[in-house]
Motif scaffolding. Structure first.
Motif: not given
Ligand code: SF4
Length: 382
Positions: A131-148
């Motif tokens: 979707n190059p014409a749209r802004e895409v935001v990843f709402f990132a949550i979590g502890f050290e497990t999901t950070t990498p």
């Protein structure tokens, strides 16, 4: 199945229970906090409490990533979808956490917001490519497990020159939260429970190793036993904690040796260090503002930082007055202490964050209901 069935063996569980019964001193009480929602889930699902001596009590900690997410952060994600017309991508459980004005991400989706459930940061990255014409935001949550994985997505987007991909970073840090539970005046003012030791996180510790808990155990004289998520892991960890308390030791021990080392995953740590820096402070549901307890995106990757890109300003929002999630996350109350537990608030219709994820104390209690009815001993703190 290797590494699963053998850690759910009922006969071995009975043997560990017998050892616990023999070694727990009947003249004292033991209170241990399982920091991680995965352990809360295992304790509920497999009836671990039923096998512990009556004077050994488990306290649920704040290690459920969805549960500690404050309303104000979800409001930011909803605003991005409804006011900025961004495609907001996030993990499934996050979609149902109640936010302001009776909204949640899933309700905002029903109002027309383009909000999509993804299984990974890489999925969100792929949506941005498509979707190059749209802004895409990843709402990132979590502890050290999901950070990498989030760090990898940001680094990949930068390398590809993917201009429409950004991350609303709400990743939090485990050691800072454990310290805060013991020493913060904000937490103490609500009263707190005496904690004799901690069952340390499993997946988080695979990434960060057992080393980061050592200073904490020594400074606060609290034993930590890192444990896997199977019922025998938890029972063995409790036995190890009882032994430490009986011996007057406060050490970091590793029950989960099949996956956790002292140094952790150095490649993942280097990746996280390259992309993220500590925030000065971050609000946790139930704990309030916790210094140096979360991550922000480094200026070198500002193009992919949704807070910078959209000029987002965080505003704290009080929890629903009827919801006791804050007290439950501090270990001061139990799910059944909440007046609307199981009636108004259910997993199908959660009023608070602890009822959303299977790792949340309220959801675990509702689903399995096997907690023994042990009154919580709350001590006032001067
Ligand atoms: S039962 Fe619902 S409203 Fe009550 S504390 Fe748990 S999540 Fe909050």
């Amino acid at each position: 199945m290797k590494y699963i069935d053998e850690f759910r063996d009922g006969e071995i569980a009975q043997k560990i229970a017998a050892r616990l019964a023999a070694e727990a001193d009947p003249a004292r009480r033991y209170s241990f906090m399982e920091f991680c929602g995965g352990h809360t889930h295992a304790i509920s699902r497999y009836g671990v409490m039923e096998l512990l001596p009556a004077n050994v009590r488990m306290i649920h900690g704040p290690g459920c990533p969805v549960c500690v997410l404050p309303i104000g952060r979800i409001d930011l994600a909803i605003r991005l979808a409804l006011a900025q017309d961004a495609i907001v991508c996030t993990y499934g459980d996050t979609m149902r956490v109640p936010a302001s004005d009776g909204l949640s991400l899933i309700r905002a989706k029903a109002r027309g917001g383009d909000i999509r459930m993804v299984y990974s940061a890489a999925d969100a990255l792929q949506i941005a490519r498509q979707n190059p014409a749209r802004e895409v935001v990843f709402f990132a949550i979590g502890f050290e497990t999901t950070t990498p994985p989030t760090a990898l997505a940001i680094r990949t987007a930068a390398a590809e020159g993917l201009q429409n991909f950004s991350v609303l970073c709400c990743h939090v840090l485990t050691p800072a939260a454990i310290t805060h539970i013991l020493e913060s005046p904000e937490v103490k003012q609500y009263g707190t429970v005496p904690i004799d030791g901690f069952v340390g996180p499993a997946h988080v510790s695979i990434v960060i190793g057992s080393g980061p808990y050592e200073g904490f155990a020594a400074s606060y004289r609290k034993p930590v036993v890192i444990a896997g998520f199977e019922p025998l892991d938890v029972m063995q960890a409790v036995l190890m904690l009882v032994r430490q308390v009986n011996d007057g030791r406060a050490e970091v021990e590793n029950e989960f040796t099949r996956a956790v080392s002292r140094t952790g995953n150095l490649t993942a740590q280097a990746l996280v260090e390259q992309v993220f820096a500590p925030r000065a402070s971050f609000e946790w549901r139930g704990l309030g503002e916790v210094p140096a307890s979360a991550l922000q995106i480094r200026p070198a990757f500002a193009r992919h930082d949704a807070e910078a890109r959209f000029g987002l300003q965080y505003a704290p929002v009080p929890d629903n007055k009827a919801c006791e999630c804050g007290a439950i996350l501090r270990g001061v109350k139990r799910p059944t202490d909440c007046k609307i537990f199981g009636t108004v608030c259910t997993p199908e219709n959660p009023m608070g964050s602890c009822m959303v994820s299977s790792e949340g104390a309220c959801a675990a209690h509702y689903s399995y209901g096997r907690f023994r009815d042990i009154p919580i001993r709350v001590e006032a703190v001067a």
